[in-house]
Design an enzyme around this catalytic site. Structure first.
Site, PDB file in Angstrom:
ATOM      1  N   GLY A 291       0.776  -1.245   0.000  1.00  0.00           N
ATOM      2  CA  GLY A 291       0.000   0.000   0.000  1.00  0.00           C
ATOM      3  C   GLY A 291       0.802   1.286   0.000  1.00  0.00           C
TER       4      GLY A 291
ATOM      5  N   ASP B 256      -5.599   2.119  10.450  1.00  0.00           N
ATOM      6  CA  ASP B 256      -7.024   1.847  10.607  1.00  0.00           C
ATOM      7  C   ASP B 256      -7.257   1.391  12.056  1.00  0.00           C
ATOM      8  OD1 ASP B 256      -9.680   1.215  10.043  1.00  0.00           O
ATOM      9  OD2 ASP B 256      -9.213  -0.626   8.981  1.00  0.00           O
TER      10      ASP B 256
ATOM     11  N   VAL C 202     -11.339   3.527   1.591  1.00  0.00           N
ATOM     12  CA  VAL C 202     -10.742   4.388   0.570  1.00  0.00           C
ATOM     13  C   VAL C 202      -9.764   3.613  -0.308  1.00  0.00           C
ATOM     14  CG1 VAL C 202     -11.036   6.526   1.892  1.00  0.00           C
ATOM     15  CG2 VAL C 202      -8.934   5.189   2.170  1.00  0.00           C
TER      16      VAL C 202
ATOM     17  N   ASP D 274      -5.647  -0.298  -2.132  1.00  0.00           N
ATOM     18  CA  ASP D 274      -6.430  -1.155  -3.020  1.00  0.00           C
ATOM     19  C   ASP D 274      -7.713  -1.663  -2.387  1.00  0.00           C
ATOM     20  OD1 ASP D 274      -5.113  -2.954  -1.121  1.00  0.00           O
ATOM     21  OD2 ASP D 274      -5.849  -4.558  -2.421  1.00  0.00           O
TER      22      ASP D 274
HETATM   23  P1  IMP Z   1      -4.895  -1.815  10.563  1.00  0.00           P
HETATM   24  O1  IMP Z   1      -3.995  -2.924  11.019  1.00  0.00           O
HETATM   25  O2  IMP Z   1      -6.343  -2.102  10.841  1.00  0.00           O
HETATM   26  O3  IMP Z   1      -4.499  -0.452  11.079  1.00  0.00           O
HETATM   27  O4  IMP Z   1      -4.890  -1.792   8.992  1.00  0.00           O
HETATM   28  C1  IMP Z   1      -3.788  -1.674   8.279  1.00  0.00           C
HETATM   29  C2  IMP Z   1      -3.942  -2.062   6.832  1.00  0.00           C
HETATM   30  O5  IMP Z   1      -5.288  -2.318   6.395  1.00  0.00           O
HETATM   31  C3  IMP Z   1      -3.494  -0.885   6.009  1.00  0.00           C
HETATM   32  O6  IMP Z   1      -2.097  -0.849   5.897  1.00  0.00           O
HETATM   33  C4  IMP Z   1      -4.190  -1.143   4.703  1.00  0.00           C
HETATM   34  O7  IMP Z   1      -3.411  -2.025   3.937  1.00  0.00           O
HETATM   35  C5  IMP Z   1      -5.493  -1.816   5.086  1.00  0.00           C
HETATM   36  N1  IMP Z   1      -6.606  -0.840   5.084  1.00  0.00           N
HETATM   37  C6  IMP Z   1      -7.252  -0.324   6.150  1.00  0.00           C
HETATM   38  N2  IMP Z   1      -8.220   0.535   5.775  1.00  0.00           N
HETATM   39  C7  IMP Z   1      -8.172   0.584   4.418  1.00  0.00           C
HETATM   40  C8  IMP Z   1      -8.921   1.324   3.433  1.00  0.00           C
HETATM   41  O8  IMP Z   1      -9.830   2.140   3.703  1.00  0.00           O
HETATM   42  N3  IMP Z   1      -8.570   1.090   2.141  1.00  0.00           N
HETATM   43  C9  IMP Z   1      -7.572   0.235   1.776  1.00  0.00           C
HETATM   44  N4  IMP Z   1      -6.855  -0.462   2.663  1.00  0.00           N
HETATM   45  C10 IMP Z   1      -7.149  -0.286   3.982  1.00  0.00           C
HETATM   46 MG    MG Z   2      -0.854  -1.386   4.255  1.00  0.00          MG
END
Ligand code: IMP
Ligand code: MG
Length: 187
Positions: free
Chosen positions: A53, A112, A162, A168
């Protein structure tokens, strides 16, 4: 090129609701780059991109940092729901250089829930880096489950899915030159 009818545009797909233009993103990255260059002027930081990403954000960010920097990448697997709740993430591609004594700046597309970053930052700190900081383009702060300190942030965003600018949905839309809310993932 195919001789059949022109393909529908991917960049102006009606399922996308633009959130930040390419110009807005570039302007914010220029500010972040100056701030990072100022903070690390005595150092030779290692920018560590989290694949996939962050690849576009990192490529623009490094060009906004007028300093001697190193660039490395790591890849982390996205597990299913059960792994996510435990906070375990798997390193799919690890660093191939030692980071002991280095100043590490992790570059991530979006924070996120914070599960991925809280694991990764702790893991890097345990390897003896001199400092570990985080630059993230987007902060979906309403969904946070683990506290993650973002040292350099592009934009706070609402709780929506998003895509674009590296982000993606099922490997699609990473190439959008802007960031958009995906209105209907099933469309
Ligand atoms: P976390 O561990 O929940 O903070 O999520 C991390 C990963 O989830 C990010 O690095 C993204 O790859 C993916 N992700 C979270 N939200 C989105 C979004 O809205 N669009 C695309 N990828 C997301
Ligand atoms: Mg990521």
């Amino acid at each position: 090129m195919s001789s059949s009818a022109l393909a529908a545009s991917e960049f102006s797909n009606p399922n996308l609701e633009p959130l930040f233009t390419g110009e807005q993103i570039q302007a914010r990255i220029a500010e972040m780059g100056s701030e990072i260059a100022r903070d690390y002027r005595e150092s030779n930081p290692l920018l560590l991109g989290v694949l996939k990403g962050a690849f576009i954000f990192l490529s623009d960010l490094v060009r906004a940092i007028d300093l001697k920097v190193g660039v490395e990448f790591m890849a982390i697997s996205s597990y299913g729901a059960e792994m996510r709740t435990s906070g375990e993430v798997k390193i799919v591609k690890d660093l191939d250089v030692p980071i002991e004594g280095r100043d590490i700046l992790v570059v991530e597309d979006i924070v996120d829930t914070g599960l991925t970053l809280s694991y990764l930052l702790a893991n890097l700190r345990s390897r003896g880096a001199r400092s570990v900081k985080l630059a993230a383009l987007l902060d979906k702060w309403e969904r946070r489950e683990r506290e993650v300190h973002i040292d350099y942030l592009g934009f706070k965003i609402p709780d929506a899915f998003v895509v674009g600018y590296g982000l993606d949905y099922a490997e699609r839309y990473r190439n959008l030159p802007y960031i958009a809310v995906l209105k209907d993932p099933n469309a």
